[in-house]
Structure formats: C-alpha cells, structure tokens
Scaffold this motif. Structure first.
Motif, PDB file in Angstrom:
ATOM      1  N   CYS A 106       0.836  -1.202   0.000  1.00 47.00           N
ATOM      2  CA  CYS A 106       0.000   0.000   0.000  1.00 47.00           C
ATOM      3  C   CYS A 106       0.870   1.252   0.000  1.00 47.00           C
ATOM      4  O   CYS A 106       2.031   1.230   0.411  1.00 47.00           O
ATOM      5  N   ASN A 107       0.283   2.328  -0.498  1.00 44.81           N
ATOM      6  CA  ASN A 107       0.806   3.681  -0.312  1.00 44.81           C
ATOM      7  C   ASN A 107       0.035   4.315   0.827  1.00 44.81           C
ATOM      8  O   ASN A 107      -1.203   4.207   0.872  1.00 44.81           O
ATOM      9  N   LEU A 108       0.729   5.000   1.719  1.00 49.47           N
ATOM     10  CA  LEU A 108       0.077   5.823   2.728  1.00 49.47           C
ATOM     11  C   LEU A 108       0.679   7.212   2.654  1.00 49.47           C
ATOM     12  O   LEU A 108       1.897   7.384   2.823  1.00 49.47           O
ATOM     13  N   GLU A 109      -0.148   8.210   2.412  1.00 48.82           N
ATOM     14  CA  GLU A 109       0.352   9.574   2.244  1.00 48.82           C
ATOM     15  C   GLU A 109       0.319  10.331   3.557  1.00 48.82           C
ATOM     16  O   GLU A 109      -0.415   9.972   4.487  1.00 48.82           O
ATOM     17  N   LEU A 137       2.507  -6.922   4.510  1.00 51.47           N
ATOM     18  CA  LEU A 137       2.282  -5.775   3.631  1.00 51.47           C
ATOM     19  C   LEU A 137       3.598  -5.072   3.317  1.00 51.47           C
ATOM     20  O   LEU A 137       4.433  -4.885   4.205  1.00 51.47           O
ATOM     21  N   PHE A 138       3.755  -4.673   2.065  1.00 54.56           N
ATOM     22  CA  PHE A 138       4.854  -3.801   1.663  1.00 54.56           C
ATOM     23  C   PHE A 138       4.341  -2.373   1.805  1.00 54.56           C
ATOM     24  O   PHE A 138       3.406  -1.969   1.107  1.00 54.56           O
ATOM     25  N   VAL A 139       4.933  -1.613   2.706  1.00 61.93           N
ATOM     26  CA  VAL A 139       4.433  -0.271   3.018  1.00 61.93           C
ATOM     27  C   VAL A 139       5.283   0.782   2.327  1.00 61.93           C
ATOM     28  O   VAL A 139       6.488   0.902   2.576  1.00 61.93           O
ATOM     29  N   ASN A 140       4.643   1.548   1.458  1.00 63.06           N
ATOM     30  CA  ASN A 140       5.285   2.631   0.717  1.00 63.06           C
ATOM     31  C   ASN A 140       4.833   3.956   1.343  1.00 63.06           C
ATOM     32  O   ASN A 140       3.665   4.327   1.239  1.00 63.06           O
ATOM     33  N   ALA A 141       5.750   4.634   2.013  1.00 61.46           N
ATOM     34  CA  ALA A 141       5.408   5.863   2.734  1.00 61.46           C
ATOM     35  C   ALA A 141       5.572   7.076   1.829  1.00 61.46           C
ATOM     36  O   ALA A 141       6.694   7.422   1.450  1.00 61.46           O
ATOM     37  N   ARG A 142       4.447   7.698   1.491  1.00 64.77           N
ATOM     38  CA  ARG A 142       4.504   8.863   0.614  1.00 64.77           C
ATOM     39  C   ARG A 142       4.863  10.110   1.406  1.00 64.77           C
ATOM     40  O   ARG A 142       4.350  10.332   2.509  1.00 64.77           O
ATOM     41  N   ASP A 173       8.825   0.159   4.047  1.00 65.48           N
ATOM     42  CA  ASP A 173       9.647  -0.607   3.107  1.00 65.48           C
ATOM     43  C   ASP A 173      10.223   0.272   2.006  1.00 65.48           C
ATOM     44  O   ASP A 173      11.241  -0.070   1.400  1.00 65.48           O
ATOM     45  N   CYS A 174       9.540   1.367   1.703  1.00 66.92           N
ATOM     46  CA  CYS A 174       9.914   2.241   0.593  1.00 66.92           C
ATOM     47  C   CYS A 174       9.461   3.642   0.939  1.00 66.92           C
ATOM     48  O   CYS A 174       8.495   3.820   1.691  1.00 66.92           O
ATOM     49  N   VAL A 175      10.145   4.640   0.424  1.00 66.59           N
ATOM     50  CA  VAL A 175       9.759   6.038   0.630  1.00 66.59           C
ATOM     51  C   VAL A 175       9.449   6.655  -0.725  1.00 66.59           C
ATOM     52  O   VAL A 175      10.185   6.461  -1.694  1.00 66.59           O
ATOM     53  N   TYR A 176       8.352   7.403  -0.777  1.00 65.13           N
ATOM     54  CA  TYR A 176       7.840   7.939  -2.041  1.00 65.13           C
ATOM     55  C   TYR A 176       7.729   9.462  -1.959  1.00 65.13           C
ATOM     56  O   TYR A 176       6.674   9.997  -1.623  1.00 65.13           O
ATOM     57  N   PRO A 177       8.803  10.197  -2.283  1.00 63.58           N
ATOM     58  CA  PRO A 177       8.732  11.657  -2.297  1.00 63.58           C
ATOM     59  C   PRO A 177       8.062  12.135  -3.589  1.00 63.58           C
ATOM     60  O   PRO A 177       8.722  12.554  -4.533  1.00 63.58           O
ATOM     61  N   ILE A 178       6.756  12.066  -3.600  1.00 64.09           N
ATOM     62  CA  ILE A 178       5.997  12.313  -4.823  1.00 64.09           C
ATOM     63  C   ILE A 178       6.243  13.727  -5.344  1.00 64.09           C
ATOM     64  O   ILE A 178       6.245  14.701  -4.584  1.00 64.09           O
ATOM     65  N   GLY A 194      20.417   1.657   0.745  1.00 62.13           N
ATOM     66  CA  GLY A 194      19.656   0.412   0.776  1.00 62.13           C
ATOM     67  C   GLY A 194      18.160   0.591   0.876  1.00 62.13           C
ATOM     68  O   GLY A 194      17.405  -0.384   0.748  1.00 62.13           O
ATOM     69  N   GLN A 195      17.693   1.818   1.124  1.00 57.31           N
ATOM     70  CA  GLN A 195      16.255   2.070   1.248  1.00 57.31           C
ATOM     71  C   GLN A 195      15.644   2.281  -0.132  1.00 57.31           C
ATOM     72  O   GLN A 195      16.030   3.207  -0.856  1.00 57.31           O
ATOM     73  N   PRO A 196      14.697   1.438  -0.557  1.00 58.13           N
ATOM     74  CA  PRO A 196      14.035   1.677  -1.840  1.00 58.13           C
ATOM     75  C   PRO A 196      13.360   3.048  -1.885  1.00 58.13           C
ATOM     76  O   PRO A 196      12.760   3.486  -0.895  1.00 58.13           O
ATOM     77  N   LEU A 197      13.465   3.704  -3.033  1.00 59.82           N
ATOM     78  CA  LEU A 197      12.885   5.031  -3.246  1.00 59.82           C
ATOM     79  C   LEU A 197      11.992   4.993  -4.468  1.00 59.82           C
ATOM     80  O   LEU A 197      12.395   4.499  -5.525  1.00 59.82           O
ATOM     81  N   ASN A 198      10.798   5.520  -4.328  1.00 60.49           N
ATOM     82  CA  ASN A 198       9.790   5.532  -5.393  1.00 60.49           C
ATOM     83  C   ASN A 198       9.768   6.913  -6.055  1.00 60.49           C
ATOM     84  O   ASN A 198       9.626   7.929  -5.376  1.00 60.49           O
ATOM     85  N   ALA A 199       9.918   6.951  -7.371  1.00 62.33           N
ATOM     86  CA  ALA A 199       9.803   8.206  -8.122  1.00 62.33           C
ATOM     87  C   ALA A 199       8.548   8.186  -8.974  1.00 62.33           C
ATOM     88  O   ALA A 199       8.145   7.137  -9.493  1.00 62.33           O
ATOM     89  N   LEU A 200       7.942   9.350  -9.118  1.00 63.26           N
ATOM     90  CA  LEU A 200       6.799   9.518 -10.011  1.00 63.26           C
ATOM     91  C   LEU A 200       7.304   9.944 -11.383  1.00 63.26           C
ATOM     92  O   LEU A 200       7.963  10.978 -11.520  1.00 63.26           O
TER      93      LEU A 200
END
Length: 243
Positions: A106-109, A137-142, A173-178, A194-200
C-alpha cells in the motif's frame, strides 16, 4: 503472490534498472498490463477514482477497497494499492481491510485535509501499520512536501529528507517523495543507503531509466496511464462524430 515477492522485486536492482510499476485503474487495464509482462502493479487512487466517477480524494473507502479487490482478482502478479491517507481507519482495521482485497502492499500519504500531517505523528501511524501487518504488507510511505507544500521558511528538500528518515525508522519498506525534483533522489539515496525510493514518472520529466540512474528504485505513474487512455478514447469519440 505475497508481500515478500513484492519486496524482493525492490532489492538488488542496478542503477538505470528500476522496478517499473504501471497503474491499473480497473480489472481490464490490470489484465492488459500483467499480460504485457510487468511483474507487479500499483493502483493509483486518482485513476481508480476517475473510473468510479469520483474526484481524486473523494472515493468512499468501501468503493476503493472493492475496486482494488477486483483488480487483484484479475491478475496473477502482486498488486500494491494507493489507499491515500487510510480513510481515517485505525491501523488494525486498515490492514485487515486491505489484506482482505488480496493486495500485498500500500501507499500511505502524509497529507490530511489538504495539509501535511505532523511527521512524528505520521511515523507513529506507519509504525502501527507495520506492527499490525508484520511482513504481510509492503508499506510505501509517501512524502508530500512537493505536492501539499511546506510551512513558510521550510526547505522542502530538507523536510523531505527528515520525513524519509523518520518513516524508514518507523518500518516503511519504501519512501515515495511524490513530485520531488529528480535531482533530489541522489541525496536521498546517499542518506538512506539500501532504502528503496519511489519516483513519479511524468510526461514532461525524465523517463524510468534516467530516474533509476538518479537514484530511484521504483517508478510509478500516478493516474498518468488512465489519463492517456481516456485521451485515446476521446480521440476515438471525435473520429466517430466526424463519420
């Protein structure tokens, strides 16, 4: 498919080879994307909202969870769901309802009511979700500093990094600096090894490969694919009217 399968896809990646997760908005689009060979999918809340006739942020929780469940049932690959800020649900109920859909992430903003949530409070919320969900759960923190905005006099890059550190420590699990500038991913990757990073990925910005070279581990598209599909439908409609 499990959260462990999704988690494994984020690790061991080389620069320039990020995990690309297209965003289905319904079961039909999910099947198309899975059949194309993508190893996992990430639902966008805005795209799902549009498919259900709502504005972004206005989808009732029941309808969002039902839409996610339909998408999950349609494909054989892991699905992670954008559940916005969690719909005001306590961590236990949120995790229970999300897992009931079959989603494994999930994404949580960190925006509520149009403003950034206090970073410490959001970190506590993420820690609660992690404690309840365990590894299920794989938690993606926005991190919404570049979308919602920060307080006057606050450097958005520094605040993004501060929040990213807090959310990682809380178990994300991942950080999402949208919507963060692409050049911010290098410093983030250096500060959080080592921390996964999510890009838009956006139409007017660097593509997935370049974002990966800059430090992103995972690439998502928000509602971009749904909007492109609707533009194609509009083109078809215009053709039909001109016949």
């Amino acid at each position: 498919m499990t959260a462990s399968d999704l988690r494994a896809l984020h690790h061991g990646r080389t620069p320039g080879d990020p995990l690309v997760l297209p965003g289905p908005w319904d079961a039909a689009s999910a099947r198309v994307l899975a059949d194309a060979g993508f190893p996992a999918l990430a639902t966008p809340s805005a795209g799902v909202a549009a498919s259900l006739g709502y504005e972004d942020g206005e989808t009732p929780a029941d309808e969002m969870f039902a839409a996610v469940a339909r998408i999950v049932r349609a494909v054989p690959v892991p699905v992670t769901a954008d559940i916005e800020g969690g719909y005001g649900l306590a961590a236990g109920e949120l995790v229970e309802r999300l897992l009931a859909t079959g989603a494994v992430g999930c994404n949580l903003e960190d925006t509520a009511g149009g403003v950034l949530v206090d970073a410490g409070r959001q970190a506590d919320r993420l820690a609660e979700v992690r404690a309840v969900a365990g590894d299920a759960l794989f938690v993606n923190a926005r991190v919404d500093c570049y979308v919602t905005g920060v307080a006057d006099g606050t450097d958005p890059a520094a605040e993004t990094l501060r929040r990213a550190r807090l959310y990682t420590a809380a178990g994300a699990d991942c950080v999402y600096p949208i919507a963060a500038p692409p050049e911010l991913f290098g410093p983030l990757a250096e500060a959080l090894p080592g921390q996964p990073l999510n890009a838009l990925a956006r139409p007017d910005g660097p593509g997935p490969r370049r974002l990966g070279e800059l430090g992103a581990t995972r690439i998502t598209f928000g509602p971009g694919l749904q909007r492109r599909a609707m533009a194609a439908v509009r083109g078809i409609a215009d053709e039909l009217r001109s016949v």
